[in-house]
Motif scaffolding. Structure first.
Motif, PDB file in Angstrom:
ATOM      1  N   GLN A   1      45.496  30.177  34.790  1.00  0.00           N
ATOM      2  CA  GLN A   1      43.947  30.097  34.050  1.00  0.00           C
ATOM      3  C   GLN A   1      43.103  30.648  34.888  1.00  0.00           C
ATOM      4  OE1 GLN A   1      43.874  25.627  34.194  1.00  0.00           O
ATOM      5  NE2 GLN A   1      43.605  25.385  31.893  1.00  0.00           N
ATOM      6  N   SER A   2      43.239  30.894  35.961  1.00  0.00           N
ATOM      7  CA  SER A   2      42.361  31.437  36.835  1.00  0.00           C
ATOM      8  C   SER A   2      42.388  33.026  36.762  1.00  0.00           C
ATOM      9  CB  SER A   2      42.658  31.549  38.545  1.00  0.00           C
ATOM     10  OG  SER A   2      41.633  32.068  39.217  1.00  0.00           O
ATOM     11  N   ARG A   3      43.668  33.367  36.549  1.00  0.00           N
ATOM     12  CA  ARG A   3      44.043  34.716  36.362  1.00  0.00           C
ATOM     13  C   ARG A   3      43.515  35.193  34.912  1.00  0.00           C
ATOM     14  NH1 ARG A   3      50.072  34.067  38.773  1.00  0.00           N
ATOM     15  NH2 ARG A   3      49.668  35.027  40.798  1.00  0.00           N
ATOM     16  N   ALA A   4      43.813  34.379  33.721  1.00  0.00           N
ATOM     17  CA  ALA A   4      43.133  34.579  32.598  1.00  0.00           C
ATOM     18  C   ALA A   4      41.545  34.619  32.628  1.00  0.00           C
ATOM     19  CB  ALA A   4      43.691  33.129  31.413  1.00  0.00           C
ATOM     20  N   ALA A   5      41.018  33.788  33.226  1.00  0.00           N
ATOM     21  CA  ALA A   5      39.600  33.953  33.445  1.00  0.00           C
ATOM     22  C   ALA A   5      38.941  35.377  33.813  1.00  0.00           C
ATOM     23  CB  ALA A   5      38.788  32.876  34.169  1.00  0.00           C
ATOM     24  N   ARG A   6      39.737  35.791  34.798  1.00  0.00           N
ATOM     25  CA  ARG A   6      39.415  37.128  35.408  1.00  0.00           C
ATOM     26  C   ARG A   6      39.728  38.332  34.318  1.00  0.00           C
ATOM     27  NH1 ARG A   6      43.117  36.182  40.674  1.00  0.00           N
ATOM     28  NH2 ARG A   6      42.088  34.291  41.150  1.00  0.00           N
ATOM     29  N   GLU A   7      40.807  38.203  33.697  1.00  0.00           N
ATOM     30  CA  GLU A   7      41.127  39.361  32.598  1.00  0.00           C
ATOM     31  C   GLU A   7      40.399  39.172  31.531  1.00  0.00           C
ATOM     32  OE1 GLU A   7      45.861  38.623  34.031  1.00  0.00           O
ATOM     33  OE2 GLU A   7      45.200  37.681  32.093  1.00  0.00           O
ATOM     34  N   GLN A   8      39.333  38.411  31.263  1.00  0.00           N
ATOM     35  CA  GLN A   8      38.830  38.104  29.912  1.00  0.00           C
ATOM     36  C   GLN A   8      37.289  38.518  30.301  1.00  0.00           C
ATOM     37  OE1 GLN A   8      39.538  34.557  28.400  1.00  0.00           O
ATOM     38  NE2 GLN A   8      41.751  34.765  28.229  1.00  0.00           N
ATOM     39  N   GLN A   9      36.822  39.208  31.486  1.00  0.00           N
ATOM     40  CA  GLN A   9      35.480  39.602  31.431  1.00  0.00           C
ATOM     41  C   GLN A   9      35.151  40.767  30.702  1.00  0.00           C
ATOM     42  OE1 GLN A   9      33.677  37.834  34.058  1.00  0.00           O
ATOM     43  NE2 GLN A   9      35.549  36.645  33.636  1.00  0.00           N
TER      44      GLN A   9
END
Length: 217
Positions: A49-57
């Motif tokens: 979830q942390s990685r997904a949040a970064r990728e969706q900037q």
């Protein structure tokens, strides 16, 4: 919009390594790393979830490495009500803090980092593929969330070289819908298969791929 499958996207220019690159380019980057690790250890979200949040900037392609990390962290803490818009605007706590599931104290950091986050899980069925099998990867024209299958290997044919057991499936874990563990393999692709006539015929690229990404070739 997600940048999870950024690998292999055309038009982004060459990768230019920075000579004698320091671990951190500015003091704030150290704090960004520390905050991300400390908040991840609270259990308020998982690593995918942390990685997904970064990728969706929205401004991902114009952001530095740790700008992406801080942007992702802001998204995670606000989505979960741990920080309010007033807190972010002021740069400090304004509204009452919420109780966190866990806290990472300074004395615990070495042991926590050494332990890491193992992803292997117990197998509940037989693997579909064996070492030496030929497989084709899935094609995801417009992924909406996190994926560990880079664009340049999508829709390509390769050979299974390793079988790693059953591991948490990152694509599903990133949605918060559970770990959905699957068999994980290493697939080797020939350079020409990935890059056409421009590929070095003596080269190969190996990628770890979950069962859901693969079909028999």
């Amino acid at each position: 919009m997600t940048h999870a499958d950024l690998g292999g996207r055309l038009g982004l220019g060459p990768v230019i390594p920075e000579r004698d690159e320091p671990l951190f380019h500015a003091p704030w980057e150290k704090r960004a790393l520390a905050l991300t690790l400390a908040m991840g250890a609270t259990g308020a979200w998982n690593i995918d979830q942390s990685r997904a949040a970064r990728e969706q900037q929205p401004g991902y392609l114009g952001m530095s490495y740790y700008e992406v990390w801080t942007g992702g962290l802001e998204r995670l803490v606000t989505d979960r009500g741990l920080v309010t818009e007033a807190d972010l605007a002021a740069g400090h706590a304004v509204d009452p803090a919420r109780i966190l599931p866990r806290l990472l104290t300074a004395d615990q950091v070495p042991a926590v980092l050494a332990r890491g986050g193992p992803t292997e899980r117990e197998a509940t069925g037989h693997a579909r593929f064996a070492v030496g099998d030929r497989v084709r990867t899935a094609t995801m024209p417009a992924p909406q969330g996190h994926t560990r299958l880079p664009r340049y290997v999508q829709g390509k044919t390769g050979t299974i070289t390793h079988r790693h057991g059953v591991h948490v499936f990152a694509d599903i874990n990133a949605t918060g819908a559970g770990e959905a563990p699957e068999w994980l393999y290493t697939v080797r692709f020939d350079g020409r298969e990935l890059f056409g006539t421009e590929g070095d015929p003596a080269s190969s690229v190996s990628v770890d791929a979950w069962d859901s990404y693969l079909s028999p070739a």
